[in-house]
Motif scaffolding. Structure first.
Motif, PDB file in Angstrom:
ATOM      1  N   TRP A  94       0.836  -1.198   0.000  1.00 45.79           N
ATOM      2  CA  TRP A  94       0.000   0.000   0.000  1.00 45.79           C
ATOM      3  C   TRP A  94       0.868   1.243   0.000  1.00 45.79           C
ATOM      4  CZ3 TRP A  94      -5.105  -0.936  -0.558  1.00 45.79           C
ATOM      5  CH2 TRP A  94      -5.571  -2.198  -0.183  1.00 45.79           C
ATOM      6  N   PHE A  95       0.414   2.274  -0.730  1.00 44.58           N
ATOM      7  CA  PHE A  95       1.079   3.577  -0.749  1.00 44.58           C
ATOM      8  C   PHE A  95       0.139   4.601  -0.130  1.00 44.58           C
ATOM      9  CE2 PHE A  95       1.729   7.711  -2.829  1.00 44.58           C
ATOM     10  CZ  PHE A  95       3.055   7.951  -2.514  1.00 44.58           C
ATOM     11  N   PHE A  96       0.676   5.426   0.791  1.00 42.75           N
ATOM     12  CA  PHE A  96      -0.142   6.429   1.475  1.00 42.75           C
ATOM     13  C   PHE A  96       0.475   7.810   1.292  1.00 42.75           C
ATOM     14  CE2 PHE A  96      -0.993   9.072   5.219  1.00 42.75           C
ATOM     15  CZ  PHE A  96      -2.382   9.113   5.173  1.00 42.75           C
ATOM     16  N   ASP A  97      -0.346   8.766   0.837  1.00 44.61           N
ATOM     17  CA  ASP A  97       0.081  10.152   0.659  1.00 44.61           C
ATOM     18  C   ASP A  97      -0.638  11.001   1.701  1.00 44.61           C
ATOM     19  OD1 ASP A  97       0.634  12.743  -0.097  1.00 44.61           O
ATOM     20  OD2 ASP A  97       0.433  12.348  -2.238  1.00 44.61           O
ATOM     21  N   PRO A  98       0.083  11.628   2.640  1.00 49.74           N
ATOM     22  CA  PRO A  98      -0.580  12.409   3.692  1.00 49.74           C
ATOM     23  C   PRO A  98      -1.438  13.547   3.148  1.00 49.74           C
ATOM     24  CG  PRO A  98       1.761  12.145   4.178  1.00 49.74           C
ATOM     25  CD  PRO A  98       1.546  11.619   2.797  1.00 49.74           C
ATOM     26  N   SER A  99      -1.091  14.068   1.969  1.00 48.50           N
ATOM     27  CA  SER A  99      -1.854  15.195   1.428  1.00 48.50           C
ATOM     28  C   SER A  99      -3.255  14.783   1.006  1.00 48.50           C
ATOM     29  CB  SER A  99      -1.109  15.824   0.244  1.00 48.50           C
ATOM     30  OG  SER A  99      -0.975  14.892  -0.812  1.00 48.50           O
ATOM     31  N   SER A 100      -3.411  13.556   0.530  1.00 48.88           N
ATOM     32  CA  SER A 100      -4.731  13.086   0.084  1.00 48.88           C
ATOM     33  C   SER A 100      -5.419  12.211   1.115  1.00 48.88           C
ATOM     34  CB  SER A 100      -4.589  12.299  -1.220  1.00 48.88           C
ATOM     35  OG  SER A 100      -3.859  11.103  -0.997  1.00 48.88           O
ATOM     36  N   LYS A 101      -4.640  11.746   2.124  1.00 44.81           N
ATOM     37  CA  LYS A 101      -5.156  10.844   3.175  1.00 44.81           C
ATOM     38  C   LYS A 101      -5.675   9.527   2.612  1.00 44.81           C
ATOM     39  CE  LYS A 101      -4.587  14.038   6.365  1.00 44.81           C
ATOM     40  NZ  LYS A 101      -3.496  13.942   7.329  1.00 44.81           N
ATOM     41  N   ALA A 102      -5.236   9.182   1.404  1.00 43.19           N
ATOM     42  CA  ALA A 102      -5.727   7.951   0.770  1.00 43.19           C
ATOM     43  C   ALA A 102      -4.602   6.938   0.676  1.00 43.19           C
ATOM     44  CB  ALA A 102      -6.277   8.253  -0.618  1.00 43.19           C
ATOM     45  N   SER A 103      -4.930   5.667   0.905  1.00 44.50           N
ATOM     46  CA  SER A 103      -3.971   4.588   0.689  1.00 44.50           C
ATOM     47  C   SER A 103      -4.382   3.824  -0.557  1.00 44.50           C
ATOM     48  CB  SER A 103      -3.908   3.652   1.899  1.00 44.50           C
ATOM     49  OG  SER A 103      -5.177   3.146   2.209  1.00 44.50           O
ATOM     50  N   ILE A 104      -3.414   3.591  -1.423  1.00 43.47           N
ATOM     51  CA  ILE A 104      -3.659   2.984  -2.733  1.00 43.47           C
ATOM     52  C   ILE A 104      -2.836   1.718  -2.836  1.00 43.47           C
ATOM     53  CG2 ILE A 104      -3.499   3.320  -5.232  1.00 43.47           C
ATOM     54  CD1 ILE A 104      -3.466   6.373  -4.615  1.00 43.47           C
ATOM     55  N   ARG A 105      -3.460   0.647  -3.296  1.00 38.09           N
ATOM     56  CA  ARG A 105      -2.715  -0.595  -3.481  1.00 38.09           C
ATOM     57  C   ARG A 105      -1.780  -0.447  -4.672  1.00 38.09           C
ATOM     58  NH1 ARG A 105      -5.118  -6.707  -2.928  1.00 38.09           N
ATOM     59  NH2 ARG A 105      -3.090  -7.749  -2.894  1.00 38.09           N
ATOM     60  N   ASP A 243      -4.952   0.712   8.320  1.00 43.68           N
ATOM     61  CA  ASP A 243      -5.827   1.727   8.908  1.00 43.68           C
ATOM     62  C   ASP A 243      -5.068   2.745   9.752  1.00 43.68           C
ATOM     63  OD1 ASP A 243      -7.919   0.440   7.712  1.00 43.68           O
ATOM     64  OD2 ASP A 243      -8.625  -0.567   9.533  1.00 43.68           O
ATOM     65  N   TYR A 244      -3.843   2.395  10.161  1.00 42.57           N
ATOM     66  CA  TYR A 244      -3.068   3.280  11.025  1.00 42.57           C
ATOM     67  C   TYR A 244      -2.257   4.304  10.224  1.00 42.57           C
ATOM     68  CZ  TYR A 244      -0.134   4.699  14.976  1.00 42.57           C
ATOM     69  OH  TYR A 244       0.500   5.421  15.953  1.00 42.57           O
ATOM     70  N   LEU A 245      -2.103   4.105   8.930  1.00 42.20           N
ATOM     71  CA  LEU A 245      -1.221   4.963   8.138  1.00 42.20           C
ATOM     72  C   LEU A 245      -1.533   6.454   8.296  1.00 42.20           C
ATOM     73  CD1 LEU A 245      -0.861   2.835   4.874  1.00 42.20           C
ATOM     74  CD2 LEU A 245       0.779   3.065   6.755  1.00 42.20           C
ATOM     75  N   PRO A 246      -2.806   6.896   8.292  1.00 41.94           N
ATOM     76  CA  PRO A 246      -3.075   8.332   8.447  1.00 41.94           C
ATOM     77  C   PRO A 246      -2.639   8.885   9.801  1.00 41.94           C
ATOM     78  CG  PRO A 246      -4.997   7.190   7.566  1.00 41.94           C
ATOM     79  CD  PRO A 246      -4.046   6.138   8.014  1.00 41.94           C
TER      80      PRO A 246
END
Length: 251
Positions: A94-105, A243-246
């Motif tokens: 998973w990739f997580f970008d703090p600016s979008s708050k979205a995690s993408i496979r 779920d913890y990434l944000p």
């Protein structure tokens, strides 16, 4: 009896080394056996000129069953990528970008920088995902052009979610250090060649602190991965949950 057990029994009967054990021993040279962290710096070169650079903090911990590693990767450079995250747990990335708050496979095969793919920067025990066959015992040149006696292993993927379909790996017969790897696509095309270099004592044993990756088609396209700041450390289970990434905050 499974094919792996049959192959292992045949090796023992013939007095030749078990290729799966050689592979596991080379994994142990690359990877500490307890939770740890390190910094990976990637530098991309084309025709000898630096064209890209990236730095990552990597936190690694094996699965409770003692199987494959789980990893949290935090981007620390360049500035545009600071605090972006990658999480590898099981066969999911998973990739997580703090600016979008979205995690993408993401795919482990996707390029991160130069010839380094997402799957190249996470800690991986190859013996968990590949079946090894001993192709030969032969002399091979290492990354410093020194001749080493090696086991040449042919690795076939045992799961469809791995970074490479097939790998050829040369392992030093004297100490089970990985020397060189060739990585192939499912089509059989050579994607890249990697040399494991600059062995230093880190976290209890001599480990490679540099990997040089050369493109399979263009040898003037080179990516160097350097490893530093090795440390034993606790890696909280919460860090390894999507779920913890944000909520992740670097220490």
């Amino acid at each position: 009896m499974s094919g792996l057990l049959l192959a292992s029994a045949a090796c023992m009967a013939q007095g030749t080394p078990d290729p799966q054990e050689i592979l596991a021993a080379s994994d142990a040279v690359r990877n500490p056996d307890k939770p740890f962290s390190l910094v990976t710096n990637l530098t991309e070169f084309r025709d000898g000129k630096q064209v890209g650079e990236m730095s990552l903090s990597i936190y690694a911990k094996s699965e409770p069953s003692g199987g494959q590693y789980r990893n949290l990767v935090r981007f620390i450079a360049p500035a545009r990528d600071v605090n972006k995250l990658m999480l590898k747990t099981g066969n999911d990335l998973w990739f997580f970008d703090p600016s979008s708050k979205a995690s993408i496979r993401m795919s482990p095969q996707q390029r991160l920088l130069g010839q380094a793919a997402n799957g190249d920067v996470v800690t991986v025990n190859l013996a968990k995902d590949y079946r090894a066959k001993l192709d030969a015992q032969e002399d091979v040149q290492d990354g410093d052009r020194q001749t080493r006696k090696s086991y040449k292993l042919a690795l076939a993927a045992s799961t469809p979610d791995v970074t490479y379909h097939k790998i050829e790996l040369w392992v030093d017969t004297a100490n089970k250090r990985p020397i060189k790897g060739k990585f192939y696509a499912e089509s059989g095309r050579l994607l890249k060649t990697a040399y494991y270099r600059k062995y230093e004592k880190q976290l209890g044993t001599e480990r490679p602190t540099e990997t040089v990756i050369i493109d399979g088609l263009d040898p003037k396209w080179v990516t160097v991965m350097r490893y530093s700041d090795w440390a034993w450390r606790e890696v909280p289970e919460a860090w390894l949950q999507r779920d913890y990434l944000p909520r992740f905050k670097p220490e």
